[in-house]
Motif scaffolding. Structure first.
Motif, PDB file in Angstrom:
ATOM      1  N   ASP A 163       9.035   3.444  11.597  1.00 24.38           N
ATOM      2  CA  ASP A 163      10.452   3.809  11.581  1.00 24.38           C
ATOM      3  C   ASP A 163      11.086   3.559  10.215  1.00 24.38           C
ATOM      4  O   ASP A 163      11.856   4.371   9.712  1.00 24.38           O
ATOM      5  CB  ASP A 163      11.220   3.000  12.629  1.00 24.38           C
ATOM      6  CG  ASP A 163      10.769   3.299  14.050  1.00 24.38           C
ATOM      7  OD1 ASP A 163      10.891   4.452  14.460  1.00 24.38           O
ATOM      8  OD2 ASP A 163      10.286   2.370  14.734  1.00 24.38           O
ATOM      9  N   LYS A 164      10.774   2.409   9.622  1.00 24.82           N
ATOM     10  CA  LYS A 164      11.458   2.017   8.388  1.00 24.82           C
ATOM     11  C   LYS A 164      10.647   0.959   7.649  1.00 24.82           C
ATOM     12  O   LYS A 164       9.927   0.173   8.266  1.00 24.82           O
ATOM     13  CB  LYS A 164      12.846   1.448   8.716  1.00 24.82           C
ATOM     14  CG  LYS A 164      13.663   0.977   7.521  1.00 24.82           C
ATOM     15  CD  LYS A 164      14.966   0.324   7.953  1.00 24.82           C
ATOM     16  CE  LYS A 164      15.904   1.329   8.568  1.00 24.82           C
ATOM     17  NZ  LYS A 164      17.243   0.737   8.854  1.00 24.82           N
ATOM     18  N   VAL A 165      10.784   0.952   6.336  1.00 23.00           N
ATOM     19  CA  VAL A 165      10.254  -0.151   5.535  1.00 23.00           C
ATOM     20  C   VAL A 165      11.379  -0.671   4.648  1.00 23.00           C
ATOM     21  O   VAL A 165      12.175   0.105   4.101  1.00 23.00           O
ATOM     22  CB  VAL A 165       9.032   0.276   4.685  1.00 23.00           C
ATOM     23  CG1 VAL A 165       9.400   1.303   3.628  1.00 23.00           C
ATOM     24  CG2 VAL A 165       8.372  -0.934   4.046  1.00 23.00           C
ATOM     25  N   GLU A 166      11.471  -1.985   4.576  1.00 18.18           N
ATOM     26  CA  GLU A 166      12.494  -2.634   3.753  1.00 18.18           C
ATOM     27  C   GLU A 166      11.792  -3.414   2.645  1.00 18.18           C
ATOM     28  O   GLU A 166      10.951  -4.273   2.915  1.00 18.18           O
ATOM     29  CB  GLU A 166      13.350  -3.569   4.610  1.00 18.18           C
ATOM     30  CG  GLU A 166      14.097  -2.847   5.724  1.00 18.18           C
ATOM     31  CD  GLU A 166      14.870  -3.791   6.624  1.00 18.18           C
ATOM     32  OE1 GLU A 166      14.791  -5.026   6.393  1.00 18.18           O
ATOM     33  OE2 GLU A 166      15.555  -3.312   7.549  1.00 18.18           O
ATOM     34  N   LEU A 167      12.139  -3.104   1.405  1.00 16.27           N
ATOM     35  CA  LEU A 167      11.502  -3.724   0.249  1.00 16.27           C
ATOM     36  C   LEU A 167      12.499  -4.596  -0.493  1.00 16.27           C
ATOM     37  O   LEU A 167      13.638  -4.191  -0.735  1.00 16.27           O
ATOM     38  CB  LEU A 167      10.962  -2.649  -0.701  1.00 16.27           C
ATOM     39  CG  LEU A 167      10.028  -1.594  -0.103  1.00 16.27           C
ATOM     40  CD1 LEU A 167       9.631  -0.585  -1.171  1.00 16.27           C
ATOM     41  CD2 LEU A 167       8.810  -2.230   0.524  1.00 16.27           C
ATOM     42  N   GLU A 168      12.042  -5.768  -0.867  1.00 13.67           N
ATOM     43  CA  GLU A 168      12.856  -6.679  -1.670  1.00 13.67           C
ATOM     44  C   GLU A 168      11.982  -7.249  -2.784  1.00 13.67           C
ATOM     45  O   GLU A 168      10.997  -7.930  -2.530  1.00 13.67           O
ATOM     46  CB  GLU A 168      13.405  -7.805  -0.791  1.00 13.67           C
ATOM     47  CG  GLU A 168      14.380  -8.724  -1.514  1.00 13.67           C
ATOM     48  CD  GLU A 168      14.987  -9.764  -0.593  1.00 13.67           C
ATOM     49  OE1 GLU A 168      15.838 -10.539  -1.077  1.00 13.67           O
ATOM     50  OE2 GLU A 168      14.608  -9.822   0.601  1.00 13.67           O
ATOM     51  N   ASN A 169      12.322  -6.898  -4.008  1.00 13.58           N
ATOM     52  CA  ASN A 169      11.594  -7.365  -5.196  1.00 13.58           C
ATOM     53  C   ASN A 169      10.107  -7.015  -5.138  1.00 13.58           C
ATOM     54  O   ASN A 169       9.261  -7.754  -5.647  1.00 13.58           O
ATOM     55  CB  ASN A 169      11.749  -8.888  -5.368  1.00 13.58           C
ATOM     56  CG  ASN A 169      13.193  -9.306  -5.511  1.00 13.58           C
ATOM     57  OD1 ASN A 169      13.988  -8.615  -6.139  1.00 13.58           O
ATOM     58  ND2 ASN A 169      13.542 -10.430  -4.906  1.00 13.58           N
ATOM     59  N   PHE A 170       9.812  -5.876  -4.536  1.00 16.40           N
ATOM     60  CA  PHE A 170       8.422  -5.431  -4.426  1.00 16.40           C
ATOM     61  C   PHE A 170       8.129  -4.418  -5.531  1.00 16.40           C
ATOM     62  O   PHE A 170       8.749  -3.348  -5.584  1.00 16.40           O
ATOM     63  CB  PHE A 170       8.161  -4.811  -3.053  1.00 16.40           C
ATOM     64  CG  PHE A 170       6.733  -4.398  -2.827  1.00 16.40           C
ATOM     65  CD1 PHE A 170       5.802  -5.309  -2.359  1.00 16.40           C
ATOM     66  CD2 PHE A 170       6.301  -3.099  -3.100  1.00 16.40           C
ATOM     67  CE1 PHE A 170       4.484  -4.951  -2.151  1.00 16.40           C
ATOM     68  CE2 PHE A 170       4.981  -2.724  -2.895  1.00 16.40           C
ATOM     69  CZ  PHE A 170       4.080  -3.652  -2.427  1.00 16.40           C
ATOM     70  N   ARG A 171       7.176  -4.792  -6.423  1.00 16.33           N
ATOM     71  CA  ARG A 171       6.851  -3.925  -7.568  1.00 16.33           C
ATOM     72  C   ARG A 171       8.143  -3.562  -8.311  1.00 16.33           C
ATOM     73  O   ARG A 171       8.880  -4.440  -8.726  1.00 16.33           O
ATOM     74  CB  ARG A 171       6.077  -2.688  -7.096  1.00 16.33           C
ATOM     75  CG  ARG A 171       4.683  -2.983  -6.544  1.00 16.33           C
ATOM     76  CD  ARG A 171       3.704  -3.382  -7.629  1.00 16.33           C
ATOM     77  NE  ARG A 171       2.326  -3.349  -7.144  1.00 16.33           N
ATOM     78  CZ  ARG A 171       1.272  -3.654  -7.891  1.00 16.33           C
ATOM     79  NH1 ARG A 171       1.444  -4.033  -9.135  1.00 16.33           N
ATOM     80  NH2 ARG A 171       0.050  -3.617  -7.389  1.00 16.33           N
ATOM     81  N   ASN A 172       8.438  -2.255  -8.460  1.00 16.63           N
ATOM     82  CA  ASN A 172       9.636  -1.882  -9.226  1.00 16.63           C
ATOM     83  C   ASN A 172      10.851  -1.616  -8.330  1.00 16.63           C
ATOM     84  O   ASN A 172      11.851  -1.069  -8.789  1.00 16.63           O
ATOM     85  CB  ASN A 172       9.358  -0.663 -10.114  1.00 16.63           C
ATOM     86  CG  ASN A 172       9.116   0.600  -9.317  1.00 16.63           C
ATOM     87  OD1 ASN A 172       8.665   0.541  -8.170  1.00 16.63           O
ATOM     88  ND2 ASN A 172       9.390   1.759  -9.917  1.00 16.63           N
ATOM     89  N   TYR A 173      10.766  -2.046  -7.063  1.00 10.41           N
ATOM     90  CA  TYR A 173      11.903  -1.918  -6.151  1.00 10.41           C
ATOM     91  C   TYR A 173      12.592  -3.279  -6.015  1.00 10.41           C
ATOM     92  O   TYR A 173      11.989  -4.237  -5.524  1.00 10.41           O
ATOM     93  CB  TYR A 173      11.454  -1.444  -4.775  1.00 10.41           C
ATOM     94  CG  TYR A 173      10.977  -0.012  -4.753  1.00 10.41           C
ATOM     95  CD1 TYR A 173      11.865   1.039  -4.538  1.00 10.41           C
ATOM     96  CD2 TYR A 173       9.634   0.297  -4.975  1.00 10.41           C
ATOM     97  CE1 TYR A 173      11.436   2.358  -4.534  1.00 10.41           C
ATOM     98  CE2 TYR A 173       9.196   1.604  -4.966  1.00 10.41           C
ATOM     99  CZ  TYR A 173      10.099   2.636  -4.754  1.00 10.41           C
ATOM    100  OH  TYR A 173       9.675   3.939  -4.755  1.00 10.41           O
ATOM    101  N   SER A 174      13.847  -3.359  -6.443  1.00 10.03           N
ATOM    102  CA  SER A 174      14.588  -4.603  -6.270  1.00 10.03           C
ATOM    103  C   SER A 174      15.095  -4.728  -4.844  1.00 10.03           C
ATOM    104  O   SER A 174      14.996  -5.800  -4.227  1.00 10.03           O
ATOM    105  CB  SER A 174      15.754  -4.668  -7.264  1.00 10.03           C
ATOM    106  OG  SER A 174      16.604  -3.546  -7.109  1.00 10.03           O
ATOM    107  N   SER A 175      15.621  -3.644  -4.292  1.00 11.45           N
ATOM    108  CA  SER A 175      16.075  -3.626  -2.906  1.00 11.45           C
ATOM    109  C   SER A 175      16.111  -2.180  -2.436  1.00 11.45           C
ATOM    110  O   SER A 175      16.817  -1.346  -3.026  1.00 11.45           O
ATOM    111  CB  SER A 175      17.464  -4.258  -2.778  1.00 11.45           C
ATOM    112  OG  SER A 175      17.900  -4.233  -1.438  1.00 11.45           O
TER     113      SER A 175
END
Length: 356
Positions: free
Chosen positions: A4-16
């Motif tokens: 359904d969804k993925v939430e990224l925080e400070n993952f690789r070049n994704y800050s949020s």
């Protein structure tokens, strides 16, 4: 099942970043080095607790942070679930539905994944280790018992190799290790053979369809231990101990197994054309998908990382028709191949952000 969804925080070049998916084709388009593959990687991390691109967890953390978090929300058997992986420099915490996962064997296989990237060609053209990893990834998703057996065998192998490098070798200790290893070898070989036979069953049909009957595929499992009982395995390992001592390393074991892939009775890694190599890989990955789906009675998630540039028009057409009824996450630099495709969501990726 579907994501359904993925939430990224400070993952690789994704800050949020929060990314919603449809139960269909999810296409991420953008130039190179913008973060497309990082989305694929985050889903893989959520399913296996580790990356397929690096063995160092710290490399997943954004340069401007000291931690990263990936949270995956997915539907399975009509229920909402979530996996979360949190990584700091000195620790990693994995949770399933809010509960900490203490054993990776209790985690792997919860989300079924089939991943296809340009590096996947090494399965066909590369070293035996690449093909073993391919088979082991399927086996571990299908069987917790297999994963545990493999982990325990590798621990024994590490102990044995460490002992062999010493000036004075404790042979009695190694003989005891051989007894333990024989139990794991028997289980591993039997299950690898079962899975390879199932792959071949599916691959023959798929290869025939892709090539319009012009090519026939064969997958041959090569191992020293097929049809051996535990006592025979022990004797075999003991027989080669003197060579192990001279070379200071184990020369026999399931870490030496291989899978030979033939097209029209010729080994494709040695004699196959570029097109045959790619067709063989596509066949193996789709066979992987079908085996997982049938054995687990669940639909795996297809992760296709920038592979359209590796396939010709006919193979792309075959693949898109094949996946049209399943959830897939695809990255590409060129989306011209998606004309007239239904049930698709296209997102633009630029510098660690999305435009939908």
């Amino acid at each position: 099942m579907y994501i359904d969804k993925v939430e990224l925080e400070n993952f690789r070049n994704y800050s949020s970043q929060k990314i919603d998916f449809i139960n269909g084709i999810n296409l991420f388009v953008g130039n190179n080095a913008q973060g497309k593959t990082n989305i694929i990687e985050s889903i893989y991390v959520s399913a296996f607790g580790k990356s397929y691109r690096t063995i160092k967890d710290n490399e997943l953390i954004n340069f401007d942070s000291d931690f990263c978090r990936v949270k995956l929300l997915y539907s399975k058997n009509g229920l909402n679930n979530n996996n979360e992986v949190y990584i700091e420099e000195s620790k990693k915490v994995i949770k399933n539905n809010g509960l900490k996962v203490n054993k990776i064997s209790d985690f792997v296989g919860e989300i079924l994944i089939v991943i296809f990237s340009p590096d996947s060609l090494d399965i066909v053209k590369g070293s035996p280790g690449k093909r073993r990893n391919f088979i082991d990834m399927i086996c571990c998703q299908l069987s917790k018992s297999y994963l545990i057996s493999h982990q325990e065998y590798m621990k024994c192998l590490k102990l044995k190799n460490s002992m062999l490098k010493k000036d004075i070798i404790d042979k009695e200790y190694i003989l005891i290790l051989h007894e333990k290893m024989s139990v794991y070898i028997k289980k591993i070989v039997e299950f690898r053979k079962y899975v390879i036979d199932r792959l071949l069953e599916k691959a023959k049909v798929i290869e025939n369809k892709i090539t319009n009957g012009k090519e026939s595929i064969d997958i041959i499992y090569t191992t020293d231990f097929l049809n051996m009982n535990e006592e025979e395995i022990i004797n075999y390992l003991n027989k080669y101990l003197f060579i192990d001592e001279m070379r200071k390393s184990s020369i026999k074991g399931i870490q030496r197994d291989d899978i030979i892939i033939n097209i029209n009775d010729l080994e494709v890694s040695k004699f196959g054309s570029q097109g045959q190599n790619r067709t063989a890989l596509l066949t193996l990955k789709l066979a992987d998908f079908e085996v997982l789906m049938e054995e687990k009675q669940e639909v795996p998630i297809l992760l296709l990382d920038d592979i359209m540039s590796e396939l010709d028009k006919d193979r792309i057409s075959f693949l898109l028709k094949y996946i049209e009824n399943y959830q897939s996450i695809i990255t590409t630099t060129d989306d011209t191949f998606v004309k007239d495709i239904r049930n698709i969501k296209i997102s633009k990726v630029s510098n660690g952000g999305l435009e939908i």
